[in-house]
Scaffold this motif. Structure first.
Motif, short mmCIF file in Angstrom:
data_model
loop_
_atom_site.label_atom_id
_atom_site.label_comp_id
_atom_site.label_asym_id
_atom_site.label_seq_id
_atom_site.Cartn_x
_atom_site.Cartn_y
_atom_site.Cartn_z
N PRO A 71 0.86 -1.15 -0.27
CA PRO A 71 0.00 0.14 0.27
C PRO A 71 0.49 1.40 -0.13
N LEU A 72 1.99 2.21 -1.05
CA LEU A 72 1.93 2.36 -0.89
C LEU A 72 2.25 3.03 -2.48
N ASN A 73 2.89 4.36 -3.02
CA ASN A 73 4.01 4.47 -4.08
C ASN A 73 4.96 4.05 -4.81
N TYR A 74 4.79 3.14 -6.65
CA TYR A 74 5.84 2.91 -6.48
C TYR A 74 6.49 3.53 -7.19
N ASN A 75 7.74 4.33 -6.66
CA ASN A 75 8.89 4.89 -7.64
C ASN A 75 9.44 4.36 -7.95
N ILE A 76 10.58 5.41 -9.03
CA ILE A 76 11.59 4.73 -8.86
C ILE A 76 13.00 4.90 -8.36
N GLY A 77 12.92 5.94 -8.28
CA GLY A 77 14.18 7.10 -7.47
C GLY A 77 15.09 7.43 -8.91
N PRO A 78 15.88 7.92 -8.14
CA PRO A 78 17.02 7.66 -7.18
C PRO A 78 16.85 8.87 -6.07
#
Length: 722
Positions: free
Chosen positions: A311-318
């Motif tokens: 339950p979170l926003n999947y981000n790449i980053g960095p």
């Protein structure tokens, strides 16, 4: 003078005794002839029936529970205890020769593990699996800490980057974004490809550390109830596993056996000069530990296909998330123990049928590998019983309990390297059992095409459990159902990831790998791969263990006792055509069709097909028991697989020699046909594609020449004949 009374019947009594003696001699000769005929001709159907009556769910359950009652990672005291127990079981079963064989190899064990989020907030990863009261072994303090075998030691800190499954296409997506991984720590999820490939691809791009976690979308709460209420992975469950770059064997004796006097490289040479192992730290974590790390990555939203079930926003980053990794491992040279049991053949002792399964586990390993070890032992128990009753195998049989498979297929590869010349000369077939029973939904068989027909016919003879008052169902029925109820089941390609690799890819012995499966084996390489899991979810009755033991033994008996080996090379010809067509279609989808020409491969396949048809016609017509005629045919059948070996090795992977079948370069678990050609297509190297097409055709022609048995098979006609 006294004279004895004359007896006129004395002559007839002597004749009667002589006749009786001759009849007794005749009866004895007939019995001897029958015994010899049964032993030598493969007429062992009665012994097959006896064998099939032996494997039992009760015995399988007992063996399974015993072998997974303690954690037994390779090189541990508990691992040695299992070796002694397995050897003693072979002897108790009636196998006349069982021995423990040792090698000194490089293994690694965890000393210190710390992973922490240090910015923009703080979080200390737990890195520990919780004990579950229902599963009595899950809290055993002897279980090894969560770690990745052959990770390097390291104390690093860097921005965190999410790279999905860590496949080549995932890293290429990052490359296309212009994202530089130098100095970064990469987090990837388990699945799709071998974990070592994930680490290698990250390290090649400059990453200083790798974290690997299991996303609940793949094997956790998103799939169903978690353990122990259901079979799926809990939020503290961690998948251990090796991250070796090398495909098999002791990393410090690459390409040769780790015998006492063998030369050895240093541990650091294995990492930094030969690139057998990672030179960055790697740590597996649970999805409970992964969530705080992933939620702290804010830049570059991940594509929809990269998003898991947390339950979170999947981000790449960095970043801005920064993570510290403090990993210390102990690289050490230690002893491992194979157990080898054998019955010598009575007619062809120099022809060898092998059944193998590894015994070591990261923790308790009730599925991986004890389901395979249990299945092999039940098959050995059946073979031992018929041996006790007077059966003598035509060819030799060997049972192999491998050690240190989990690290790098070490026990089996060192065995193959030590006895390479002997095995190339004598090996008939290798049957592998690893994660042999991890469900009851489907049956899977990987192997060389020439064993397809004998495996189908054998699987039709073995029943599997069915509900009361329903028609009997065989393994073949389930196999067909698993492939969409097709008329003729197909064998999957052998890749890597288990002990068949050395036999098929290095020395060309026809191989197979068999298993019952389901999609809910979600405790892989964790503390919860236990007897409790199997007895509640994997195979509660242990009847599938029993059925697979029967199939394994029955298949082996066909190759041990059949007068003519039951290979079918016409089926191999059909597979070759399909594989060529698949690779050609891949090339057409990648490059303009006018840049390559697959005609040489098709022509060689036709040569192979013609010779296979002739050979199988000769096999089907054979009659009588002339040893040399049968031996000549069997040698053609048995050694055709060896004709595909390229002793220079595959390009960039010289330990692999099989030119037609090999693990994928970018996913060691997956098998591919014509690997060097497939790699050239992936790399869009037109010159290499056309070279490989012609080069590979030579090996198919070599196999055709071998079946024909004449060095002048495809020569041009003499001018005098024109």
């Amino acid at each position: 003078m006294y004279e004895p009374v004359s007896n006129d019947n004395s002559g007839s009594n002597k004749k009667r005794r002589l006749i009786i003696s001759l009849l007794l001699i005749l009866v004895i000769l007939i019995i001897i002839i029958i015994i010899v005929a049964v032993t030598a001709s493969g007429g062992s159907s009665n012994y097959e029936d006896i064998f099939l009556s032996v494997p039992s769910p009760e015995n399988a359950r007992e063996t399974s529970k015993h072998l997974s009652s303690a954690p037994h990672i390779a090189g541990s005291y508990e691992d040695y205890d299992t070796a002694v127990w397995v050897r003693d079981q072979f002897l108790e079963y009636g196998i006349p020769d069982a021995q423990i064989q040792t090698y000194e190899v490089m293994l690694s064990y965890p000393v210190q593990r710390r992973v922490a989020l240090v910015y923009p907030s703080s979080y200390e990863c737990v890195l520990k699996e919780e004990a579950i009261p229902e599963d009595e072994t899950s809290g055993d303090p002897r279980a090894i800490d969560t770690f990745n075998g052959y990770s390097d030691s390291g104390d690093v800190e860097g921005e965190l980057v999410y790279a999905n499954y860590g496949r080549i296409e995932d890293f290429e997506e990052l490359d296309n974004m212009g994202l530089n991984l130098t100095g970064k720590i990469v987090i990837v999820r388990y699945g799709k490809i071998f974990r070592g490939n994930k680490v290698q691809l990250a390290a090649q791009r400059g990453a200083i550390g790798v974290l690997i976690y299991s996303d609940p979308a793949d094997d956790g709460f998103a799939r169903g109830p978690v353990y122990p209420e259901g079979p799926y992975r809990t939020n503290t469950s961690v998948q251990r596993g090796s991250v070796s770059y090398a495909l098999g064997g002791d990393p410090i004796t690459p390409g040769y056996p780790s015998t006492p006097n063998a030369p050895r490289y240093t541990f650091q040479q294995a990492r930094n000069e030969m690139y057998q192992l990672p030179n960055i730290p790697v740590q597996p974590i649970s999805y409970g530990d992964a969530a705080p790390l992933l939620s702290s990555i804010e830049l570059n939203p991940a594509p929809a296909a990269w998003r898991g079930a947390l339950p979170l926003n999947y981000n790449i980053g960095p970043g801005p998330a920064r993570v510290q990794m403090n990993i210390t491992v102990n690289d050490t040279r230690t002893t491992i123990w194979n157990v080898i049991a054998r019955i010598k053949g009575s007619v062809e002792p120099d022809r060898l049928v092998l059944i193998g399964s590894h015994r070591d586990a990261w923790t308790f390993g009730n599925v991986d590998p004890i389901s395979g070890q249990t299945t092999m032992l039940e098959a050995a128990r059946g073979i031992g019983q018929i041996y006790k009753k007077g059966w003598r195998p035509r060819r030799s049989i060997m049972f192999c309990s491998w050690d240190a498979e989990e690290y790098n297929l070490i026990g089996s590869v060192e065995f193959v390297e030590q006895y390479e010349k002997l095995l190339i000369e004598q090996g008939v077939i290798y049957i592998n059992l690893d994660t042999a029973v991890f469900g009851t939904e489907s049956f899977s068989a990987s192997g060389v095409p020439s064993i397809g027909e004998i495996l189908r016919s054998s699987s039709k003879r073995i029943n599997i459990p069915t509900p009361k008052d329903t028609p009997a169902k065989t393994i073949y029925n389930l196999w067909s159902q698993s492939q969409g109820n097709i008329n003729q089941t197909k064998l999957d390609l052998l890749g890597s990831g288990s002990d068949f690799l050395g036999f098929i890819s290095h020395i060309g012995i026809p191989s197979a790998d068999l298993s019952f499966e389901s999609d809910d084996y979600a405790v892989y390489h964790s503390n919860y791969d236990s007897y409790y899991w199997t007895s509640h979810f994997g195979d509660p009755t242990f009847e599938y263990h029993t059925s697979l033991a029967k199939l394994t033994g029955l298949l082996a008996l066909q190759f041990i006792d059949s007068k003519v080996l039951p290979f079918d090379l016409t089926e191999y010809a059909s597979y070759l055509y399909d594989w060529i067509k698949e690779v050609e279609n891949y090339a057409k989808a990648t490059l303009p069709a006018d840049t390559f020409n697959f005609s040489p491969l098709y022509e060689s396949q036709m040569n192979f097909s013609n010779e296979a048809n002739k050979l199988m016609a000769e096999v089907n017509a054979v009659s009588g028991n002339d040893f040399y005629t049968i031996r000549r045919l069997n040698d053609k059948l048995m050694f055709t697989e060896r004709a595909f070996l390229d002793f220079q090795g595959l390009k960039g992977r010289t330990w692999l020699r099989h030119s037609v079948l090999a693990p994928s370069q970018y996913d060691s678990y997956t098998g591919v046909a014509f690997p060097s050609l497939s790699d050239a297509i992936f790399e869009k190297d037109v010159d290499e594609i056309n070279f490989q097409i012609k080069y590979l055709s030579l090996f198919i022609d070599s196999a055709a020449n071998w079946m024909h048995g004449d060095c002048l098979l495809y020569t041009s006609p003499s001018p005098r004949d024109s």
